[in-house]
Design a protein around this motif. Structure first.
Motif, PDB file in Angstrom:
ATOM      1  N   PHE A  17       0.695  -1.554  -0.016  1.00 46.96           N
ATOM      2  CA  PHE A  17       0.064   0.148   0.078  1.00 46.96           C
ATOM      3  C   PHE A  17       0.948   1.185   0.095  1.00 46.96           C
ATOM      4  CE2 PHE A  17      -2.197   3.312   2.656  1.00 46.96           C
ATOM      5  CZ  PHE A  17      -2.799   3.575   2.075  1.00 46.96           C
ATOM      6  N   HIS A  18       0.983   1.898  -0.904  1.00 48.51           N
ATOM      7  CA  HIS A  18       1.867   3.365  -1.129  1.00 48.51           C
ATOM      8  C   HIS A  18       0.439   4.920  -0.696  1.00 48.51           C
ATOM      9  CE1 HIS A  18       4.193   0.604  -3.415  1.00 48.51           C
ATOM     10  NE2 HIS A  18       3.681   0.249  -4.576  1.00 48.51           N
ATOM     11  N   GLY A  19       0.039   4.411   0.166  1.00 51.62           N
ATOM     12  CA  GLY A  19      -0.674   5.384   0.884  1.00 51.62           C
ATOM     13  C   GLY A  19      -1.137   6.883  -0.631  1.00 51.62           C
ATOM     14  N   TRP A  20      -1.535   7.451  -0.617  1.00 52.03           N
ATOM     15  CA  TRP A  20      -2.963   8.323  -1.023  1.00 52.03           C
ATOM     16  C   TRP A  20      -2.220   8.852  -2.566  1.00 52.03           C
ATOM     17  CZ3 TRP A  20      -8.144   8.842  -0.723  1.00 52.03           C
ATOM     18  CH2 TRP A  20      -9.142   8.443  -0.484  1.00 52.03           C
ATOM     19  N   HIS A  21      -2.042   8.566  -3.826  1.00 51.80           N
ATOM     20  CA  HIS A  21      -1.564   9.803  -4.644  1.00 51.80           C
ATOM     21  C   HIS A  21      -2.684   9.632  -5.864  1.00 51.80           C
ATOM     22  CE1 HIS A  21       2.253   8.546  -4.292  1.00 51.80           C
ATOM     23  NE2 HIS A  21       1.757   7.983  -3.516  1.00 51.80           N
ATOM     24  N   CYS A  22      -2.528  11.096  -6.571  1.00 50.56           N
ATOM     25  CA  CYS A  22      -3.263  11.731  -7.532  1.00 50.56           C
ATOM     26  C   CYS A  22      -3.814  10.414  -8.589  1.00 50.56           C
ATOM     27  CB  CYS A  22      -2.323  12.655  -8.217  1.00 50.56           C
ATOM     28  SG  CYS A  22      -1.626  13.998  -7.193  1.00 50.56           S
ATOM     29  N   TYR A  23      -5.145  10.582  -8.802  1.00 51.03           N
ATOM     30  CA  TYR A  23      -5.472   9.438  -9.374  1.00 51.03           C
ATOM     31  C   TYR A  23      -5.273   9.633 -10.482  1.00 51.03           C
ATOM     32  CZ  TYR A  23      -9.647   6.123 -10.426  1.00 51.03           C
ATOM     33  OH  TYR A  23     -10.526   5.776 -11.695  1.00 51.03           O
ATOM     34  N   PRO A  24      -4.958   9.511 -11.841  1.00 55.20           N
ATOM     35  CA  PRO A  24      -4.578   9.929 -12.997  1.00 55.20           C
ATOM     36  C   PRO A  24      -5.884  10.263 -14.425  1.00 55.20           C
ATOM     37  CG  PRO A  24      -3.273   8.289 -12.325  1.00 55.20           C
ATOM     38  CD  PRO A  24      -4.110   8.008 -11.447  1.00 55.20           C
ATOM     39  N   ASP A  25      -7.113   8.837 -13.540  1.00 54.66           N
ATOM     40  CA  ASP A  25      -8.347   9.140 -14.798  1.00 54.66           C
ATOM     41  C   ASP A  25      -9.177  10.225 -14.162  1.00 54.66           C
ATOM     42  OD1 ASP A  25      -7.428   6.734 -14.042  1.00 54.66           O
ATOM     43  OD2 ASP A  25      -9.781   5.814 -14.617  1.00 54.66           O
ATOM     44  N   GLN A  26      -9.388  11.429 -12.988  1.00 59.27           N
ATOM     45  CA  GLN A  26      -9.845  12.284 -13.207  1.00 59.27           C
ATOM     46  C   GLN A  26      -8.540  13.301 -13.304  1.00 59.27           C
ATOM     47  OE1 GLN A  26     -12.720  12.860 -12.101  1.00 59.27           O
ATOM     48  NE2 GLN A  26     -13.012  10.971 -11.733  1.00 59.27           N
ATOM     49  N   ARG A  27      -7.602  13.371 -12.550  1.00 55.01           N
ATOM     50  CA  ARG A  27      -6.284  14.280 -13.282  1.00 55.01           C
ATOM     51  C   ARG A  27      -6.420  14.262 -14.974  1.00 55.01           C
ATOM     52  NH1 ARG A  27      -0.647  15.183 -10.811  1.00 55.01           N
ATOM     53  NH2 ARG A  27       0.363  13.860 -12.372  1.00 55.01           N
ATOM     54  N   ALA A  28      -6.412  12.940 -15.870  1.00 52.45           N
ATOM     55  CA  ALA A  28      -6.156  14.005 -17.220  1.00 52.45           C
ATOM     56  C   ALA A  28      -7.169  14.682 -17.843  1.00 52.45           C
ATOM     57  CB  ALA A  28      -6.404  12.375 -17.574  1.00 52.45           C
ATOM     58  N   ARG A  29      -8.321  15.223 -16.570  1.00 51.36           N
ATOM     59  CA  ARG A  29      -9.330  15.636 -16.645  1.00 51.36           C
ATOM     60  C   ARG A  29      -9.389  17.211 -16.679  1.00 51.36           C
ATOM     61  NH1 ARG A  29     -15.000  13.152 -16.753  1.00 51.36           N
ATOM     62  NH2 ARG A  29     -14.759  12.689 -14.412  1.00 51.36           N
ATOM     63  N   GLY A  30      -8.403  17.594 -15.378  1.00 47.03           N
ATOM     64  CA  GLY A  30      -7.759  18.333 -15.361  1.00 47.03           C
ATOM     65  C   GLY A  30      -8.769  18.482 -13.927  1.00 47.03           C
ATOM     66  N   LEU A  31      -8.673  17.451 -12.671  1.00 47.31           N
ATOM     67  CA  LEU A  31      -9.303  17.737 -11.670  1.00 47.31           C
ATOM     68  C   LEU A  31      -8.622  16.877 -10.847  1.00 47.31           C
ATOM     69  CD1 LEU A  31     -12.869  15.768 -12.741  1.00 47.31           C
ATOM     70  CD2 LEU A  31     -12.296  18.010 -12.603  1.00 47.31           C
ATOM     71  N   ASP A  32      -8.557  17.814  -9.604  1.00 48.45           N
ATOM     72  CA  ASP A  32      -7.410  17.254  -8.545  1.00 48.45           C
ATOM     73  C   ASP A  32      -8.406  16.214  -7.585  1.00 48.45           C
ATOM     74  OD1 ASP A  32      -5.392  17.664  -6.737  1.00 48.45           O
ATOM     75  OD2 ASP A  32      -6.116  18.905  -5.632  1.00 48.45           O
TER      76      ASP A  32
END
Lengths: 210, 213
Positions: B157-172
């Motif tokens: 388990f690496h903790g929480w990381h930015c989620y690419p599926d949302q971030r690719a749409r410019g969402l944090d």
């Protein structure tokens, strides 16, 4: 294989070269980039950041068991203390090869690679054949690099799909017990830290020191 | 997105044909240097993140993506981002300021860590069996097609990381990230050359699996 410069003065620029030049000119004119910054970026990745950083990390791990254990537990922290920090090295993990288990790193979706310790990836790492085959037929891929593992050695492949970057800690070659960190570094190739080759043996240095 | 970039396990792509690491240059042509530097320098304007950048490269006709060299795909992605963000239209230039060499050096040294604060307890524990959901959709994702529908075991388990599926749409957005271990046989059948494949997968890609799955 021939590289650039050799034919630049006799052949007209290709459509691709013109397209890149046009884009660069436009970005400079609009003030979106600066030419001194472009030069600095190229200088950094062409001459400053490279696999010597990773070789240093590996040689330290071979020389110092406490360092090795800390590196395997938290590579991000340990490597940043050596000053190897930055883009595409924000989250690092080191995976250790043993006689029983060999590790191999790939990015099937793009070209993720630990820039801070290895520099920019070679063409083959970014190529479709490697990205396709490393996960499904790693033994055949290793054979194309001249690496033949015993059937009893398990192969573990790491597909870098997130922002974690993987560095392979190769097995320390035999006959190097009294070697210094500086000497050991010469045995650590970039390919060994991706996992497609083993570290060089002492006799390899005598035969073909690059 | 089920695109040409998603290459894991594809056949008939030929040999690796590596150049020697002792003679391969960092860049093979001057235009590659320029594309690399232009991509990093324009990225420093902060108008897109790395997932938007990857998604821009992926959104090409599969024949084009595979025929392009690596930096041709970077160029195609950069042109697309500049166009979609309307950064080359006539009166937009005063909105952005190019990074100086010092500023660029600081940005490169700082990188862009993707770890984020935990928002709740992770749904899965190390050792637990999980199945990768079938995720065929048009958007960006980092769940490779070759692993979708397959069952594996949470290895880390690496903790929480930015989620690419949302971030690719410019969402944090951030989600728990795991390394999931799959046996080679579960992915490639009984003759698999890989003993294990470990893949980093975000929690929304995963569902609980039974121990006998």
């Amino acid at each position: 294989m021939s590289h650039d410069h050799e034919h630049d003065h006799t052949e007209p620029p290709s459509d691709l070269e013109l397209r890149v030049k046009a884009l660069e000119t436009l970005l400079l004119e609009k003030g979106l980039v600066r030419s001194d910054t472009l030069d600095a970026i190229i200088e950094t990745y062409e001459h400053r950041v490279g696999p010597r950083n990773g070789a240093h990390v590996v040689a330290l791990a071979w020389s110092n068991d406490e360092f090795r254990r800390a590196l395997l537990a938290d590579a991000t922290a340990v490597v940043s203390e050596l000053g190897y920090v930055g883009r595409q090295g924000e989250h690092l993990q080191v995976v250790e090869n043993t006689a029983e288990q060999h590790n191999l790193v790939v990015c099937t979706l793009c070209s993720c690679y630990p820039w801070t310790v290895l520099g920019l990836p070679p063409v083959w790492y970014k190529s479709a054949p490697y990205r396709a085959r490393a996960v499904s037929e790693p033994r055949s891929v290793l054979a194309e690099f001249g690496t033949h593992l015993p059937e009893s050695t398990q192969i573990r492949v790491w597909d870098s799909t997130a922002e974690l970057r993987y560095l392979v800690l190769p097995e320390r070659p035999r006959g190097t017990d009294d070697w210094s960190v500086e000497q050991l570094q010469k045995l650590v190739t970039r390919n060994a830290m991706i996992g497609v080759e083993r570290a060089r043996m002492p006799e390899d240095l005598l035969e073909r020191d690059p | 997105m089920n695109g040409a970039h998603d290459l894991g396990g594809k056949h008939c792509l030929g040999p690796i044909a590596p150049e020697s690491e002792f003679s391969e240059p960092v860049f093979h042509h001057e235009w590659e240097r320029r594309v690399f530097a232009l991509t990093l320098a324009t990225g420093m304007l902060g108008q897109w993140n790395i997932d938007e950048s990857r998604f821009a490269r992926e959104r090409q006709h599969p024949q084009r993506y595979l025929a392009n060299s690596y930096y041709e795909n970077w160029l195609a992605g950069l042109e697309k981002l500049l166009d979609e963000k309307q950064m080359l239209t006539s009166d937009s230039s005063s909105r952005w300021r190019a990074a100086s060499p010092d500023c660029a050096a600081q940005l490169l040294a700082a990188g862009s860590p993707t770890s984020r604060a935990a928002q709740r307890a992770p749904a899965f524990a190390c050792g637990q069996r999980v199945r990768v959901r079938k995720l065929s959709m048009a958007g960006h994702t980092r769940a490779p097609a070759y692993v979708q529908g397959t069952t594996g075991v949470i290895a880390q388990f690496h903790g929480w990381h930015c989620y690419p599926d949302q971030r690719a749409r410019g969402l944090d957005s951030a989600e728990p990230l795991y390394s999931v271990c799959f046996t080679g046989q579960s992915l490639w059948g009984p003759n698999s050359e890989a003993s294990e494949v470990l893949i980093d997968l975000w929690e929304p890609y995963l569902e609980r699996a039974e121990n006998n799955d």
